[in-house]
Design an enzyme around this catalytic site. Sequence first.
Site, mmCIF file in Angstrom:
data_model
loop_
_atom_site.group_PDB
_atom_site.id
_atom_site.type_symbol
_atom_site.label_atom_id
_atom_site.label_comp_id
_atom_site.label_asym_id
_atom_site.label_seq_id
_atom_site.Cartn_x
_atom_site.Cartn_y
_atom_site.Cartn_z
ATOM 1 N N ALA A 53 0.854 -1.193 0.000
ATOM 2 C CA ALA A 53 0.000 0.000 0.000
ATOM 3 C C ALA A 53 0.886 1.237 0.000
ATOM 4 O O ALA A 53 2.026 1.196 0.482
ATOM 5 C CB ALA A 53 -0.893 -0.027 1.238
ATOM 6 N N GLY B 277 0.982 -5.168 0.960
ATOM 7 C CA GLY B 277 -0.219 -5.371 0.149
ATOM 8 C C GLY B 277 0.100 -6.011 -1.200
ATOM 9 O O GLY B 277 -0.754 -6.696 -1.778
ATOM 10 N N GLU C 289 0.162 -9.561 -0.405
ATOM 11 C CA GLU C 289 -1.214 -9.976 -0.097
ATOM 12 C C GLU C 289 -2.061 -10.089 -1.358
ATOM 13 O O GLU C 289 -2.900 -10.979 -1.474
ATOM 14 C CB GLU C 289 -1.850 -8.973 0.882
ATOM 15 C CG GLU C 289 -1.203 -9.047 2.252
ATOM 16 C CD GLU C 289 -1.707 -7.968 3.195
ATOM 17 O OE1 GLU C 289 -1.454 -6.777 2.907
ATOM 18 O OE2 GLU C 289 -2.348 -8.308 4.194
ATOM 19 N N GLU D 34 5.205 -4.963 7.082
ATOM 20 C CA GLU D 34 4.397 -3.971 7.810
ATOM 21 C C GLU D 34 4.925 -3.700 9.213
ATOM 22 O O GLU D 34 4.849 -2.584 9.713
ATOM 23 C CB GLU D 34 2.928 -4.426 7.882
ATOM 24 C CG GLU D 34 2.154 -4.317 6.576
ATOM 25 C CD GLU D 34 2.250 -5.568 5.709
ATOM 26 O OE1 GLU D 34 3.157 -6.397 5.918
ATOM 27 O OE2 GLU D 34 1.414 -5.710 4.800
HETATM 28 C C1 HXC Z 1 4.933 4.631 -1.094
HETATM 29 C C2 HXC Z 1 6.890 3.768 -1.933
HETATM 30 C C3 HXC Z 1 6.583 2.496 -1.401
HETATM 31 C C4 HXC Z 1 5.342 2.349 -0.674
HETATM 32 C C5 HXC Z 1 8.476 2.367 -2.391
HETATM 33 N N1 HXC Z 1 8.068 3.631 -2.542
HETATM 34 N N2 HXC Z 1 7.591 1.648 -1.702
HETATM 35 N N3 HXC Z 1 6.069 4.816 -1.790
HETATM 36 N N4 HXC Z 1 4.561 3.440 -0.563
HETATM 37 N N5 HXC Z 1 4.942 1.178 -0.184
HETATM 38 C C6 HXC Z 1 8.755 4.745 -3.225
HETATM 39 C C7 HXC Z 1 9.921 5.256 -2.409
HETATM 40 O O1 HXC Z 1 9.462 6.144 -1.417
HETATM 41 C C8 HXC Z 1 10.728 5.942 -3.474
HETATM 42 O O2 HXC Z 1 10.161 7.171 -3.779
HETATM 43 C C9 HXC Z 1 10.528 5.025 -4.687
HETATM 44 O O3 HXC Z 1 9.343 4.277 -4.435
HETATM 45 C C10 HXC Z 1 11.673 4.051 -4.878
HETATM 46 O O4 HXC Z 1 11.848 3.333 -3.681
HETATM 47 P P1 HXC Z 1 13.262 3.150 -2.959
HETATM 48 O O5 HXC Z 1 12.984 2.818 -1.541
HETATM 49 O O6 HXC Z 1 14.156 4.301 -3.239
HETATM 50 O O7 HXC Z 1 13.834 1.870 -3.756
HETATM 51 P P2 HXC Z 1 14.796 0.720 -3.220
HETATM 52 O O8 HXC Z 1 15.905 1.299 -2.372
HETATM 53 O O9 HXC Z 1 15.160 -0.084 -4.412
HETATM 54 O O10 HXC Z 1 13.888 -0.161 -2.210
HETATM 55 C C11 HXC Z 1 12.755 -0.853 -2.742
HETATM 56 C C12 HXC Z 1 11.858 -1.372 -1.577
HETATM 57 C C13 HXC Z 1 11.568 -0.184 -0.604
HETATM 58 C C14 HXC Z 1 12.609 -2.488 -0.815
HETATM 59 C C15 HXC Z 1 10.612 -1.931 -2.193
HETATM 60 O O11 HXC Z 1 11.046 0.901 -1.362
HETATM 61 C C16 HXC Z 1 10.571 -0.501 0.461
HETATM 62 O O12 HXC Z 1 10.939 -1.118 1.489
HETATM 63 N N6 HXC Z 1 9.327 -0.065 0.313
HETATM 64 C C17 HXC Z 1 8.308 -0.160 1.347
HETATM 65 C C18 HXC Z 1 7.775 -1.559 1.475
HETATM 66 C C19 HXC Z 1 6.723 -1.679 2.559
HETATM 67 O O13 HXC Z 1 6.964 -1.388 3.744
HETATM 68 N N7 HXC Z 1 5.515 -2.123 2.178
HETATM 69 C C20 HXC Z 1 4.416 -2.301 3.106
HETATM 70 C C21 HXC Z 1 3.466 -1.127 3.028
HETATM 71 S S1 HXC Z 1 2.121 -1.276 4.114
HETATM 72 P P3 HXC Z 1 11.028 8.523 -3.887
HETATM 73 O O14 HXC Z 1 9.992 9.580 -4.096
HETATM 74 O O15 HXC Z 1 11.809 8.630 -2.642
HETATM 75 O O16 HXC Z 1 11.880 8.277 -5.102
HETATM 76 C C22 HXC Z 1 1.039 -2.286 3.360
HETATM 77 C C23 HXC Z 1 -0.184 -2.622 4.168
HETATM 78 C C24 HXC Z 1 -1.315 -3.088 3.304
HETATM 79 O O17 HXC Z 1 1.222 -2.712 2.273
HETATM 80 C C25 HXC Z 1 -2.555 -3.291 4.111
HETATM 81 C C26 HXC Z 1 -3.824 -3.140 3.317
HETATM 82 C C27 HXC Z 1 -4.311 -1.739 3.222
#
Ligand code: HXC
Length: 257
Positions: free
Chosen positions: A65, A108, A111, A131
Site C-alpha cells: 500500500a 499489500g 497480499e 508492515e
Molecule cells: C509509497 C513507496 C513504497 C510504498 C516504495 N516507494 N515503496 N512509496 N509506498 N509502499 C517509493 C519510495 O518512497 C521511493 O520514492 C521510490 O518508491 C523508490 O523506492 P526506494 O525505496 O528508493 O527503492 P529501493 O531502495 O530499491 O527499495 C525498494 C523497496 C523499498 C525495498 C521496495 O522501497 C521498500 O521497502 N518499500 C516499502 C515496502 C513496505 O513497507 N511495504 C508495506 C506497506 S504497508 P522517492 O519519491 O523517494 O523516489 C502495506 C499494508 C497493506 O502494504 C494493508 C492493506 C491496506
Amino acid sequence: MTYTTVLTETRERVGIVTLNRPQAMNAFNATMLGELFDAMEAFDKDENIGALVVTGNEKAFAAGADIKEMADATPFQMITEARVDVWDRIRGIKKPVIAAVSGWALGGGCEFVLSCDMVIASESAKFGQPEITIGIIPGAGGTQRLARLIGKNLTMEMVINNRTLSAAEALQFGLANRVVPVEGYLDAAVAFAEEIASRAPMAVRMAKDAVNAAFETTLTEGLKAEKRNFYPLFSTEDQKEGMQAFIEKRKPNWKGK
Ligand code: HXC
C-alpha cells in the site's frame, strides 16, 4: 477505458493488467487499486477472455500500500473510505487470476499475490510482509492467507520479523507454482494462462469456486460444495462435447455453453 495507473492488454484469450506506478515501486494508492479492480472486473465480464494475468515490472510487482497516502490516516478514514475493504474485490473475480511476479512483492503487494489463484515468479521475485517495520500488521489478508498456504511458523517469522522469501523458497513452500527466468517471465505467465484460457470456461469457473471452498469450510461442507459445482456441468454442451471428443479421439471444440 482509459486508466492512468494500470495498463491493459489482450493476448488471445488472456487479459493482462500491468501495474504502472514504477516511480513508486508500484505502491497501491487509491487510484491504482480502483483501476486495477475495474480492469480485472471488465476482463472477468468479457466472454472472449478465459484467464487474467496481473503483473508489475521486472524490479517490482508491488511494494505494498502507498505509505505516503496512508501515513496520516485515522482509523475512521481507513474504515469509511474502505481503504482495506476495497482489496476484497478480487474475491469476486470468477476467472482464474495468475500473478506474474518479478522483483518485490511486499505488504499489500504480497497480499494481492496471495489472493490470486496461481503465481508465476521470476528468479528475482521476493515476497515479504514488512508492515511490522512501519508499526502496523498486514491488513489485506496476509496473516490469514499466508498461514493457510505456508503454515504458521514461517508466517509468524514473515509477519513478526520481516522475513522475506526468495523465488526458490516461494516455490518450495507452495506460494509460487513455477519459477522462470527474469527475461520472458511475463511471456511464460501468459503462456501458462493461455493454456488455462483454452479449457471449457464453465468447468474452469466451477473448479476455481470448488477449490476456494476448501479454504472456507469443513471437509463435509466442502465436499457438498464440490458436488454442487460438479452436477450442473452435465447440463453444459461442453461436457457433451468434451466426452464425445475423448471417445472420437479428437480435440474438443469448446463453445462456452
Ligand atoms: C509509497 C513507496 C513504497 C510504498 C516504495 N516507494 N515503496 N512509496 N509506498 N509502499 C517509493 C519510495 O518512497 C521511493 O520514492 C521510490 O518508491 C523508490 O523506492 P526506494 O525505496 O528508493 O527503492 P529501493 O531502495 O530499491 O527499495 C525498494 C523497496 C523499498 C525495498 C521496495 O522501497 C521498500 O521497502 N518499500 C516499502 C515496502 C513496505 O513497507 N511495504 C508495506 C506497506 S504497508 P522517492 O519519491 O523517494 O523516489 C502495506 C499494508 C497493506 O502494504 C494493508 C492493506 C491496506
